[in-house]
Design a protein around this motif. Structure first.
Motif, PDB file in Angstrom:
ATOM      1  N   LEU A   1       0.814  -1.208   0.000  1.00 49.91           N
ATOM      2  CA  LEU A   1       0.000   0.000   0.000  1.00 49.91           C
ATOM      3  C   LEU A   1       0.848   1.259   0.000  1.00 49.91           C
ATOM      4  O   LEU A   1       1.813   1.355   0.745  1.00 49.91           O
ATOM      5  N   LEU A   2       0.440   2.224  -0.809  1.00 53.14           N
ATOM      6  CA  LEU A   2       0.939   3.585  -0.638  1.00 53.14           C
ATOM      7  C   LEU A   2       2.447   3.700  -0.547  1.00 53.14           C
ATOM      8  O   LEU A   2       2.957   4.514   0.200  1.00 53.14           O
ATOM      9  N   GLU A   3       3.161   2.827  -1.270  1.00 51.92           N
ATOM     10  CA  GLU A   3       4.602   2.851  -1.090  1.00 51.92           C
ATOM     11  C   GLU A   3       5.275   3.953  -1.885  1.00 51.92           C
ATOM     12  O   GLU A   3       6.424   4.251  -1.692  1.00 51.92           O
TER      13      GLU A   3
ATOM     14  N   GLY B   1       9.506   7.285   0.943  1.00 51.45           N
ATOM     15  CA  GLY B   1       9.756   5.851   0.844  1.00 51.45           C
ATOM     16  C   GLY B   1       8.517   5.052   1.165  1.00 51.45           C
ATOM     17  O   GLY B   1       7.409   5.464   0.878  1.00 51.45           O
ATOM     18  N   ASP B   2       8.709   3.897   1.784  1.00 53.03           N
ATOM     19  CA  ASP B   2       7.612   2.942   1.981  1.00 53.03           C
ATOM     20  C   ASP B   2       6.763   3.281   3.206  1.00 53.03           C
ATOM     21  O   ASP B   2       7.231   3.220   4.326  1.00 53.03           O
ATOM     22  N   VAL B   3       5.514   3.630   2.956  1.00 56.92           N
ATOM     23  CA  VAL B   3       4.599   3.808   4.085  1.00 56.92           C
ATOM     24  C   VAL B   3       3.568   2.685   4.099  1.00 56.92           C
ATOM     25  O   VAL B   3       2.647   2.699   4.893  1.00 56.92           O
ATOM     26  N   GLY B   4       3.752   1.698   3.204  1.00 56.36           N
ATOM     27  CA  GLY B   4       2.817   0.579   3.163  1.00 56.36           C
ATOM     28  C   GLY B   4       2.805  -0.181   4.476  1.00 56.36           C
ATOM     29  O   GLY B   4       1.806  -0.762   4.859  1.00 56.36           O
ATOM     30  N   THR B   5       3.940  -0.130   5.163  1.00 56.38           N
ATOM     31  CA  THR B   5       4.025  -0.850   6.433  1.00 56.38           C
ATOM     32  C   THR B   5       3.983   0.114   7.613  1.00 56.38           C
ATOM     33  O   THR B   5       4.287  -0.267   8.735  1.00 56.38           O
ATOM     34  N   MET B   6       3.634   1.385   7.358  1.00 57.40           N
ATOM     35  CA  MET B   6       3.588   2.376   8.436  1.00 57.40           C
ATOM     36  C   MET B   6       2.568   1.939   9.502  1.00 57.40           C
ATOM     37  O   MET B   6       1.415   1.679   9.193  1.00 57.40           O
ATOM     38  N   THR B   7       3.039   1.825  10.733  1.00 61.23           N
ATOM     39  CA  THR B   7       2.133   1.323  11.776  1.00 61.23           C
ATOM     40  C   THR B   7       1.360   2.459  12.434  1.00 61.23           C
ATOM     41  O   THR B   7       0.271   2.248  12.948  1.00 61.23           O
ATOM     42  N   ASP B   8       1.930   3.666  12.415  1.00 64.61           N
ATOM     43  CA  ASP B   8       1.246   4.793  13.044  1.00 64.61           C
ATOM     44  C   ASP B   8       0.268   5.408  12.041  1.00 64.61           C
ATOM     45  O   ASP B   8       0.648   6.185  11.186  1.00 64.61           O
ATOM     46  N   GLU B   9      -1.002   5.037  12.175  1.00 63.31           N
ATOM     47  CA  GLU B   9      -2.026   5.483  11.201  1.00 63.31           C
ATOM     48  C   GLU B   9      -2.182   6.998  11.200  1.00 63.31           C
ATOM     49  O   GLU B   9      -2.589   7.580  10.205  1.00 63.31           O
TER      50      GLU B   9
ATOM     51  N   GLN C   1      -0.008   9.096  11.008  1.00 66.52           N
ATOM     52  CA  GLN C   1       0.954   9.696  10.076  1.00 66.52           C
ATOM     53  C   GLN C   1       0.434   9.723   8.634  1.00 66.52           C
ATOM     54  O   GLN C   1       0.950  10.438   7.796  1.00 66.52           O
ATOM     55  N   LEU C   2      -0.594   8.919   8.356  1.00 67.24           N
ATOM     56  CA  LEU C   2      -1.055   8.798   6.968  1.00 67.24           C
ATOM     57  C   LEU C   2      -1.510  10.129   6.383  1.00 67.24           C
ATOM     58  O   LEU C   2      -1.302  10.410   5.211  1.00 67.24           O
ATOM     59  N   SER C   3      -2.145  10.969   7.212  1.00 61.79           N
ATOM     60  CA  SER C   3      -2.646  12.238   6.690  1.00 61.79           C
ATOM     61  C   SER C   3      -1.510  13.217   6.401  1.00 61.79           C
ATOM     62  O   SER C   3      -1.709  14.235   5.761  1.00 61.79           O
ATOM     63  N   LYS C   4      -0.285  12.913   6.874  1.00 56.25           N
ATOM     64  CA  LYS C   4       0.842  13.838   6.657  1.00 56.25           C
ATOM     65  C   LYS C   4       1.769  13.364   5.538  1.00 56.25           C
ATOM     66  O   LYS C   4       2.785  13.974   5.263  1.00 56.25           O
ATOM     67  N   VAL C   5       1.408  12.265   4.904  1.00 54.83           N
ATOM     68  CA  VAL C   5       2.276  11.679   3.873  1.00 54.83           C
ATOM     69  C   VAL C   5       2.408  12.617   2.671  1.00 54.83           C
ATOM     70  O   VAL C   5       1.437  13.201   2.218  1.00 54.83           O
ATOM     71  N   LYS C   6       3.661  12.759   2.190  1.00 57.69           N
ATOM     72  CA  LYS C   6       3.886  13.579   0.995  1.00 57.69           C
ATOM     73  C   LYS C   6       4.015  12.637  -0.198  1.00 57.69           C
ATOM     74  O   LYS C   6       4.936  11.831  -0.255  1.00 57.69           O
TER      75      LYS C   6
ATOM     76  N   LEU D   1      -8.377   0.572   0.639  1.00 57.51           N
ATOM     77  CA  LEU D   1      -9.120   1.792   0.308  1.00 57.51           C
ATOM     78  C   LEU D   1      -9.104   2.764   1.481  1.00 57.51           C
ATOM     79  O   LEU D   1      -8.819   3.956   1.299  1.00 57.51           O
ATOM     80  N   SER D   2      -9.362   2.288   2.674  1.00 59.93           N
ATOM     81  CA  SER D   2      -9.494   3.223   3.786  1.00 59.93           C
ATOM     82  C   SER D   2      -8.161   3.877   4.148  1.00 59.93           C
ATOM     83  O   SER D   2      -8.122   5.042   4.532  1.00 59.93           O
ATOM     84  N   ARG D   3      -7.054   3.168   3.968  1.00 61.57           N
ATOM     85  CA  ARG D   3      -5.745   3.798   4.238  1.00 61.57           C
ATOM     86  C   ARG D   3      -5.452   4.888   3.215  1.00 61.57           C
ATOM     87  O   ARG D   3      -4.946   5.953   3.543  1.00 61.57           O
ATOM     88  N   ARG D   4      -5.797   4.647   1.974  1.00 61.39           N
ATOM     89  CA  ARG D   4      -5.586   5.693   0.963  1.00 61.39           C
ATOM     90  C   ARG D   4      -6.468   6.910   1.231  1.00 61.39           C
ATOM     91  O   ARG D   4      -6.056   8.036   1.037  1.00 61.39           O
ATOM     92  N   LEU D   5      -7.685   6.638   1.675  1.00 54.65           N
ATOM     93  CA  LEU D   5      -8.593   7.758   1.962  1.00 54.65           C
ATOM     94  C   LEU D   5      -8.059   8.611   3.104  1.00 54.65           C
ATOM     95  O   LEU D   5      -8.258   9.823   3.127  1.00 54.65           O
TER      96      LEU D   5
END
Ligand SMILES: [Fe+2]
Ligand SMILES: [Fe+2]
Length: 302
Positions: A4-6, A11-19, A21-26, A285-289
């Motif tokens: 996901l979302l790599e 770099g790779d946030v597909g394995t990011m455990t802190d959800e 952080q997802l809204s701050k991804v560039k 889907l929900s992680r991308r959203l």
């Protein structure tokens, strides 16, 4: 391989455990994705399918062939559809980086359809023309699939072709194409197919094709995520993204269910239970959203 979302600048946030952080991804922007496409290029005609043909004829059981047919035919038809129904989005580019990236995506989709056509000729031994094979493959898919790929997708493209500067039409198209068809359905189908083929240790040409295609799809979905994240700053577009998704999710859920299944919430395909495949699709889907900034269920603030 990250699922996901790599494709972000960090770099790779597909394995990011802190959800949180997802809204701050560039995310990578289209020019960077275009440059990545140049580095990741491959040939659908260079993959060796000779061994696959032998194995398919001698060591794949009739039951296994039946289970494989839904996934293979859905991809074969789906790749042709997403290639030919993409021109409207290419015309809707807003700068040169986006134009360059979108043209590469259309070529990718044609290449994916070419790979599956080769597999149908050389491994499944299907005679006739490319069109004949597509027509025959339609016997393996369900009504939700036909509705999504033969009605919703062409309708959405028609609106963009009528006016490539219609931003609402462009947002609707990317939600349907990149978020639902690619991000939710295709990447889920590819994930389980790759896992299955890796465990089986046969049909290695098919596995290689899926791996290459999946790498392309991650790049495509990264574009869609970037685009919707840009547009979600506008509250009206944010609400539109949410309501379009709410409309499409029941149809997409129907596409996941193989034809002939009695209970759509309790079935197995290739050894995977429906709860596992549906959960994978929903999580993707929900992680991308979260990255885009549009919740699926809660009210979007005005
Ligand atoms: Fe594709
Ligand atoms: Fe794609």
């Amino acid at each position: 391989m990250p699922t996901l979302l790599e494709l972000t600048s960090q770099g790779d946030v597909g394995t990011m455990t802190d959800e949180s952080q997802l809204s701050k991804v560039k995310l990578m922007h289209p020019q960077q994705l275009y440059e990545l496409w140049e580095r990741q290029s491959w040939s659908a005609h260079a993959i060796d399918l000779e061994r696959d043909a032998e194995e398919y004829a001698t060591s794949v059981t009739a039951e296994e062939k039946e289970s494989l047919a839904y996934n293979l035919s859905a991809f074969f038809i789906g790749e042709e559809r997403v290639a030919t129904q993409f021109s409207g989005l290419v015309r809707a580019y807003e700068d040169q980086g986006e134009e360059a990236f979108l043209t590469t995506q259309q070529v990718d989709e044609a290449r994916h359809a070419q790979f599956f056509n080769r597999f149908y000729v050389e491994v499944l031994q299907r005679d006739g023309t490319f069109e004949d094979r597509l027509e025959k493959a339609r016997e393996d898919v369900n009504e939700s699939f036909i509705q999504l790929f033969d009605v919703e997708l062409p309708d959405s493209q028609e609106r963009l072709l009528a006016d490539p500067r219609d931003l609402e039409a462009k947002v609707d198209f990317v939600v349907l194409y990149h978020m639902v068809i690619e991000g939710t359905l295709a990447l889920t189908g590819q994930h389980f197919m790759q896992d299955y083929l890796e465990k089986q240790g046969k049909l290695n040409g098919l596995l290689e094709g899926y791996q290459r295609i999946s790498q392309d799809e991650h790049r495509h979905v990264a574009y869609g995520t970037w685009f919707l994240q840009q547009k979600a700053g506008d509250p009206a577009l944010r609400r539109r993204i949410q309501s379009r998704l709410q409309e499409l999710i029941p149809l997409a859920t129907g596409v996941l269910v193989p034809p002939g299944v009695e209970d759509p919430y309790d079935y197995e395909i290739l050894g995977y239970h429906s709860s596992e495949t549906h959960q994978f699709a929903f999580n993707a889907l929900s992680r991308r959203l979260k990255v885009i900034g549009v919740p699926l269920a809660e009210e979007v603030a005005a």
